[in-house]
Design a protein around this motif. Structure first.
Motif, short mmCIF file in Angstrom:
data_model
loop_
_atom_site.label_atom_id
_atom_site.label_comp_id
_atom_site.label_asym_id
_atom_site.label_seq_id
_atom_site.Cartn_x
_atom_site.Cartn_y
_atom_site.Cartn_z
N VAL A 1 0.96 -1.18 -0.12
CA VAL A 1 0.16 0.10 -0.06
C VAL A 1 0.83 1.37 -0.13
O VAL A 1 0.63 2.27 -0.75
CB VAL A 1 -1.04 -0.10 1.31
CG1 VAL A 1 -1.59 1.37 1.35
CG2 VAL A 1 -1.77 -1.09 0.96
N LYS A 2 2.06 1.28 0.78
CA LYS A 2 2.86 2.26 0.79
C LYS A 2 3.34 2.70 -0.70
O LYS A 2 3.58 3.76 -1.08
CB LYS A 2 3.95 2.05 1.86
CG LYS A 2 4.98 3.21 1.91
CD LYS A 2 5.88 3.12 3.04
CE LYS A 2 6.85 4.48 3.21
NZ LYS A 2 8.16 4.21 3.60
N ASN A 3 4.24 1.67 -1.08
CA ASN A 3 4.67 1.88 -2.43
C ASN A 3 3.42 2.39 -3.34
O ASN A 3 3.94 3.26 -4.23
CB ASN A 3 5.32 0.79 -2.72
CG ASN A 3 6.64 0.51 -2.03
OD1 ASN A 3 7.03 1.52 -1.47
ND2 ASN A 3 7.18 -0.58 -2.20
N ALA A 4 2.57 1.80 -3.30
CA ALA A 4 1.32 2.15 -4.38
C ALA A 4 0.98 3.40 -4.23
O ALA A 4 0.55 4.30 -5.22
CB ALA A 4 0.27 1.11 -4.25
N ASN A 5 0.80 3.95 -3.01
CA ASN A 5 0.29 5.45 -2.79
C ASN A 5 1.41 6.36 -3.26
O ASN A 5 1.02 7.44 -3.72
CB ASN A 5 -0.10 5.66 -1.21
CG ASN A 5 -1.48 5.02 -1.16
OD1 ASN A 5 -2.26 4.83 -2.05
ND2 ASN A 5 -2.23 5.21 0.07
N GLU A 6 2.62 6.05 -2.64
CA GLU A 6 3.96 7.01 -3.24
C GLU A 6 3.73 7.05 -4.53
O GLU A 6 3.81 8.21 -4.99
CB GLU A 6 5.18 6.47 -2.57
CG GLU A 6 5.11 6.80 -1.09
CD GLU A 6 6.43 5.98 -0.71
OE1 GLU A 6 7.22 5.49 -1.41
OE2 GLU A 6 6.73 6.16 0.51
N HIS A 7 3.73 6.06 -5.14
CA HIS A 7 3.68 6.01 -6.78
C HIS A 7 2.51 6.72 -7.44
O HIS A 7 2.73 7.72 -8.06
CB HIS A 7 3.66 4.76 -7.43
CG HIS A 7 4.18 4.74 -8.74
ND1 HIS A 7 4.37 3.07 -9.34
CD2 HIS A 7 4.51 5.35 -9.78
CE1 HIS A 7 4.80 3.53 -10.57
NE2 HIS A 7 4.66 4.61 -10.86
N PHE A 8 1.33 6.52 -6.86
CA PHE A 8 0.19 7.29 -7.25
C PHE A 8 0.29 8.75 -7.29
O PHE A 8 -0.28 9.62 -8.18
CB PHE A 8 -1.22 6.80 -6.78
CG PHE A 8 -2.44 7.14 -7.06
CD1 PHE A 8 -2.95 6.62 -8.19
CD2 PHE A 8 -3.11 8.01 -6.30
CE1 PHE A 8 -4.45 7.21 -8.80
CE2 PHE A 8 -4.39 8.45 -6.79
CZ PHE A 8 -4.95 7.95 -8.06
#
Length: 324
Positions: A246-253
């Motif tokens: 979730v963390k990586n996905a949100n940073e990327h998003f």
């Protein structure tokens, strides 16, 4: 036991008028992978070469970084051929014909899904068009306009022509994007088609994809539309059969969406127009979060680009994300 063979997958970006334009496609291409090709939002058939160029500016080759196939909307074979010639001069070797748009104003004029109850008119247009264009032609359809039974009269007509493939959204036009996808009807239709079928409709998560793939195991190519806005990493997830943190996905998003805001503002050079486009997009983006109604309400009441950026950072950083 069902085995998913992910390396064979091909994923198309669906055409969503007003959303998947070249600005979105280019920013998406900078930040994510997994989309193999986009079908452009429809280009309405119009009179004269200058009119075609004006309407088709979204697919100007110099503006597009992502591979794109122009989609044409209309029922006039003469205008279709004219548009195809302009697009051939731009280097396009493939075209798509929109027989799926469910918007009432378009359907009433026998365009988009409004053509589906008239298979012989579709035959006539294809007979007059295909011999006179250079490109390979595909079509995008629904099961019908008012009835799913319309598909059974349409299939024999489409089977008579050398179409590259057929994209099927298994709803009827009067459903718009609501109600259940009619998977049982699609399953009955698939063996009747002579062409390759690409599936489109309600793929918003990896679990959605797996469930639909299980229902239609012979389909190898897929189209993702609204789900790409709330879940832009979805094509990568599908191809890798994997979940991101979730963390990586949100940073990327967050990086992606702020870049998109800046590109829209550069294009429009107008804060009000930029804000309106961003708010429209958040109808889909908000679905990413468990409290989507609250989030869309926050964004929809903001009136400056600065406040929208600040709220976007707060929401994406701190609000709970739906799981795939």
């Amino acid at each position: 036991m069902h085995i998913f063979i992910f390396f064979q997958l091909m994923i198309f970006l669906a055409p969503l008028h007003g959303f998947t334009d070249f600005t979105f496609r280019n920013v998406y291409q900078r930040h994510y992978s997994g989309i193999d090709v986009a079908i452009s939002p429809f280009i309405p058939l119009t009179q004269g070469e200058k009119g075609v160029i004006r309407k088709a500016k979204d697919v100007c080759p110099e503006w597009n970084k992502m591979p794109v196939i122009p989609q044409l909307l209309g029922n006039d074979s003469t205008l279709f051929v004219l548009a195809a010639k302009v697009l051939a001069n731009w280097g396009y070797k493939k075209l798509n014909w929109n027989l799926g748009c469910p918007v009432n104003g378009i359907c009433r004029k026998k365009r988009g899904s409004g053509l589906l109850p008239f298979p012989e008119l579709i035959r006539d247009i294809l007979e007059k068009t295909l011999p006179n264009i250079e490109q390979q032609l595909s079509v995008k359809i629904r099961l019908g306009y008012k009835s799913e039974n319309e598909i059974y009269e349409l299939i024999p007509v489409l089977n008579d022509f050398p179409l590259e493939y057929i994209i099927v959204h298994p709803r009827i036009a009067t459903q718009m994007y609501d109600g259940n996808v009619r998977h049982a009807v699609l399953s009955k239709c698939l063996p009747l088609f002579k062409h390759e079928i690409i599936y489109n409709g309600d793929i918003s998560s990896l679990s959605d994809f797996k469930n639909i793939k299980q229902l239609h195991p012979t389909i190898k190519k897929w189209m993702i539309g609204r789900g790409i806005f709330s879940n832009p990493e979805l094509p990568e997830l599908i191809k890798n059969n994997n979940l991101l943190s979730v963390k990586n996905a949100n940073e990327h998003f967050l990086t992606f969406i702020l870049d998109y805001y800046d590109e829209v503002y550069k294009l429009k050079n107008n804060e009000v127009l930029t804000i309106n486009k961003i708010k429209d997009l958040w109808k889909y983006i908000s679905i990413r979060f468990t409290n989507s109604t609250e989030i869309f309400g926050i964004i929809s009441h903001l009136n400056s680009l600065k406040s929208i950026k600040e709220s976007t950072i707060e929401i994406i950083t701190n609000y709970p994300l739906k799981l795939n």
